[in-house]
Design an enzyme around this catalytic site. Structure first.
Site, short mmCIF file in Angstrom:
data_model
loop_
_atom_site.label_atom_id
_atom_site.label_comp_id
_atom_site.label_asym_id
_atom_site.label_seq_id
_atom_site.Cartn_x
_atom_site.Cartn_y
_atom_site.Cartn_z
N CYS A 148 0.80 -1.22 0.00
CA CYS A 148 0.00 0.00 0.00
C CYS A 148 0.83 1.27 0.00
O CYS A 148 0.34 2.36 -0.31
CB CYS A 148 -0.92 0.01 1.21
SG CYS A 148 -0.02 -0.18 2.77
N CYS A 176 -1.72 -3.93 7.32
CA CYS A 176 -0.97 -2.68 7.44
C CYS A 176 -1.36 -1.97 8.73
O CYS A 176 -2.54 -1.95 9.10
CB CYS A 176 -1.26 -1.80 6.22
SG CYS A 176 -0.59 -0.12 6.34
N CYS A 181 -6.32 1.03 6.23
CA CYS A 181 -5.75 0.19 5.17
C CYS A 181 -5.94 -1.28 5.48
O CYS A 181 -5.80 -1.72 6.63
CB CYS A 181 -4.28 0.51 4.99
SG CYS A 181 -3.49 -0.40 3.63
N CYS A 225 4.16 -34.94 22.22
CA CYS A 225 4.32 -35.43 20.84
C CYS A 225 4.19 -34.26 19.86
O CYS A 225 3.30 -33.42 20.00
CB CYS A 225 3.26 -36.49 20.53
SG CYS A 225 3.41 -37.16 18.84
N HIS A 257 -10.86 -46.05 21.18
CA HIS A 257 -11.86 -46.74 21.99
C HIS A 257 -12.74 -47.69 21.18
O HIS A 257 -13.82 -48.07 21.65
CB HIS A 257 -12.75 -45.72 22.71
CG HIS A 257 -13.33 -44.68 21.80
ND1 HIS A 257 -14.34 -44.94 20.90
CD2 HIS A 257 -13.02 -43.37 21.64
CE1 HIS A 257 -14.64 -43.84 20.25
NE2 HIS A 257 -13.85 -42.86 20.66
N CYS A 302 -20.89 -51.97 66.23
CA CYS A 302 -22.30 -52.22 66.48
C CYS A 302 -23.15 -51.06 65.98
O CYS A 302 -22.65 -50.12 65.37
CB CYS A 302 -22.55 -52.47 67.97
SG CYS A 302 -22.22 -51.00 68.98
N CYS A 307 -22.30 -39.26 67.88
CA CYS A 307 -21.82 -38.20 66.99
C CYS A 307 -20.59 -37.53 67.62
O CYS A 307 -20.39 -37.57 68.84
CB CYS A 307 -22.93 -37.16 66.78
SG CYS A 307 -22.53 -35.92 65.51
N CYS A 319 -32.41 -47.30 62.69
CA CYS A 319 -33.66 -46.54 62.72
C CYS A 319 -33.46 -45.07 63.04
O CYS A 319 -34.42 -44.29 62.98
CB CYS A 319 -34.64 -47.16 63.70
SG CYS A 319 -34.20 -46.93 65.44
N CYS A 336 -31.85 -54.20 65.08
CA CYS A 336 -32.88 -53.25 65.52
C CYS A 336 -34.23 -53.78 65.05
O CYS A 336 -34.55 -53.72 63.85
CB CYS A 336 -32.62 -51.85 64.95
SG CYS A 336 -33.87 -50.63 65.43
#
Length: 554
Positions: A148, A176, A181, A225, A257, A302, A307, A319, A336
């Site tokens: 150009c 450019c 341009c 690769c 696969h 058992c 907790c 239960c 139970c």
């Protein structure tokens, strides 16, 4: 309509091979005459495997193809090689697309790509010229332009090119620097004005664009690769193998696969990594504390649960009632009565039902995943054993048995078959997981074929691993080495036949089994070689081994 005599009961998958074995009922133990061949025929087998629908490209191959395409376009269109390269990159390195577009409307192509036929501004005729970017004045030998003729100093050009290249492959469509341009900037300008590092980066982008922009080439996805693979689209199966030995699916770029389709593989991989399996495990193996709702796992002991602090709530695991209400009258520490009575009356709540379903689902998934992963590990070990055989043991065996290595390729062929079988067997477990439970006949037929293939693979592995050691450790040539050669080559062929049966059946969606659970006539028209293979396999293991159990366990 078929008569009952023509039907094959789904409860008796042995019928699938019964006709095959009848044809070889007279074979003696250890007789592998169906594979009676010269050892050199192993070369033919390996050659046949190399007849593939793809080719592996090294960097030199890619560069040569680029040069050839550029030469073709430059010659046909009578344009410079730089302009030819710009055109090809724009049309994704398709010579036919370039020719078609160019001869249809050359002016439109030039405008689109930025190939101007001449300058659009007049280049100043002066000793010093003002740069269009920094507006500094420079001697004419420090000013360069594209076609150009918009003038810019070398410093600004270098900075502009550097910024574009740092931005990634988009630099291959460089225009450019003048905002108004559209003139293209080719590799000649980059080589003239860029730094050495930028030239190297640009050249790598050019090479990579040939692979990444083309519809028929891909980079091998194996880590580290640098090879690419060109595939003949529409030529059949998608499994390809790179020179680095990594096999992958052309369609989805996952590990090879076959015979499992890409959709199943995608679902299986997602399931293996999904958080839903963690939640399934939590639901199946833990219960929330009735007081603080913290999930608690019971792995031994058992039914009396306490907790963790600060909650310290004591309750019954079955239960979830307060433990103070329990005792000898409710079943003691390991039962139970309240829970069992509620369960028998069908008043267990929805949470218990969901927990039971989650537990069953998790156990089923774990069954298939463990066998999938085990075959993957076994395949990796087989690859390592194959490598060791190629670089060390084959030479040792050649010395011990006074046989040239060219006569021992039947051993390599056996190990290649083991590696391939492990790959196929691995993916059959993903297939089995998604096989609908209600398709009982198909599932039974699948597990039968899977079991036959596994049994054949185990015999081949024992021969290639254990029996071979006798000849590796011998003091000199063994008189029965040729018998071993015949046996191993025979087992390789037998195993290949079993796995080909398995692969074909899975790729056909187990269509040989109809909705009534009978085998179609196609199942009973196996080739002569397959019949002989099945019979010889039967002989080699002292009678046909049982197929896989309902779960397909190995």
């Amino acid at each position: 309509m078929e008569s009952e005599d023509d039907m094959h009961d789904a409860e008796s998958p042995d019928d699938y091979y019964s006709d095959e074995m009848a044809d070889c009922s007279d074979c003696d133990d250890g007789d592998y005459q169906f594979i009676d061949q010269d050892p050199d025929d192993a070369d033919d087998i390996i050659t046949s495997r190399q007849q593939k629908n793809f080719s592996v490209l090294k960097e030199a191959d890619i560069q040569q193809r680029q040069e050839d395409d550029i030469t073709t376009v430059s010659t046909v269109l009578s344009i410079t090689r730089v302009d030819s390269s710009i055109l090809l990159r724009h049309y994704h390195w398709s010579v036919s697309d370039v020719h078609e577009a160019w001869f249809a409307d050359e002016n439109r192509v030039r405008k689109t790509v930025g190939l101007l036929e001449g300058p659009i501004v007049e280049f100043p005729n002066a000793r010093e010229i003002t740069c269009g970017i920094c507006f500094e004045s420079y001697p004419i030998d420090q000013i360069s332009t594209a076609v150009c003729s918009h003038p810019f100093c070398h410093i600004c050009w270098q900075a502009y090119i550097n910024t574009s290249i740092d931005g990634g492959p988009g630099c291959l469509m460089l225009r450019c620097p003048d905002p108004s341009c559209e003139a293209s900037v080719g590799q000649d300008m980059v080589n003239l004005l860029a730094t050495d590092d930028d030239k190297d980066k640009y050249a790598r982008y050019v090479v990579r664009s040939y692979i990444e922009d083309s519809r028929k080439t891909k980079w091998c996805p194996a880590p580290g690769c640098e090879y690419a693979v060109e595939f003949v689209i529409g030529s059949g199966g998608y499994d390809v193998t790179c020179l680095c030995s990594y096999g992958f699916c052309w369609n989805c770029s996952e590990e090879a696969h076959r015979p499992v389709d890409c959709g199943t593989v995608s679902k299986w991989i997602l399931k293996n990594s999904a958080e839903s399996e963690n939640m399934n495990w939590i639901l199946a193996n833990s219960k929330p504390c009735p007081k603080c709702k913290r999930p608690i796992e019971k792995n031994q002991g058992c039914m009396h649960m306490t907790c963790t602090p600060p909650c310290k709530f004591e309750f019954c695991w079955l239960c979830l009632g307060v433990w103070s209400d329990h005792g000898e009258r409710t079943g003691g520490f390991y039962a139970c009565n309240r829970y069992e009575a509620a369960k028998q009356e069908g008043v267990c709540d929805e949470v218990d039902r969901r927990r039971e379903m989650a537990k069953n689902s998790l156990e089923r998934y774990t069954h298939y995943y463990e066998r999938w992963a085990t075959n993957q590990s076994s395949r990796q070990k087989a690859l390592a054993d194959l490598h060791q055989m190629q670089i060390v043991q084959l030479e040792k065996l050649s010395d011990k048995q006074s046989q040239p290595e060219s006569q021992l390729k039947f051993i390599i062929e056996a190990w290649l078959q083991i590696v391939e079988c492990r790959r196929v067997l691995k993916w059959t477990y993903a297939y089995g997981y998604y096989l609908p439970e209600q398709e009982r006949a198909k599932r039974q037929f699948f597990e039968y074929l899977q079991g036959e293939a596994e049994a054949g693979l185990e015999r081949l592995y024992q021969c290639a691993e254990k029996d071979l050691q006798v000849y590796l450790n011998s003091e000199g040539p063994s008189p029965d080495f040729n018998d071993f050669r015949t046996k191993l080559a025979g087992l390789t062929s037998v195993t290949r036949n079993y796995f080909e049966n398995l692969v074909r059946a899975l790729e056909n969606g187990l269509s040989d089994v109809d909705s009534q659970g009978s085998c179609s006539s196609k199942s009973n028209t196996a080739s002569t070689s397959t019949k002989n293979a099945a019979a010889a396999a039967s002989k080699s293991k002292g009678g046909r081994g049982k197929g896989a159990s309902k779960s397909g366990a190995t």
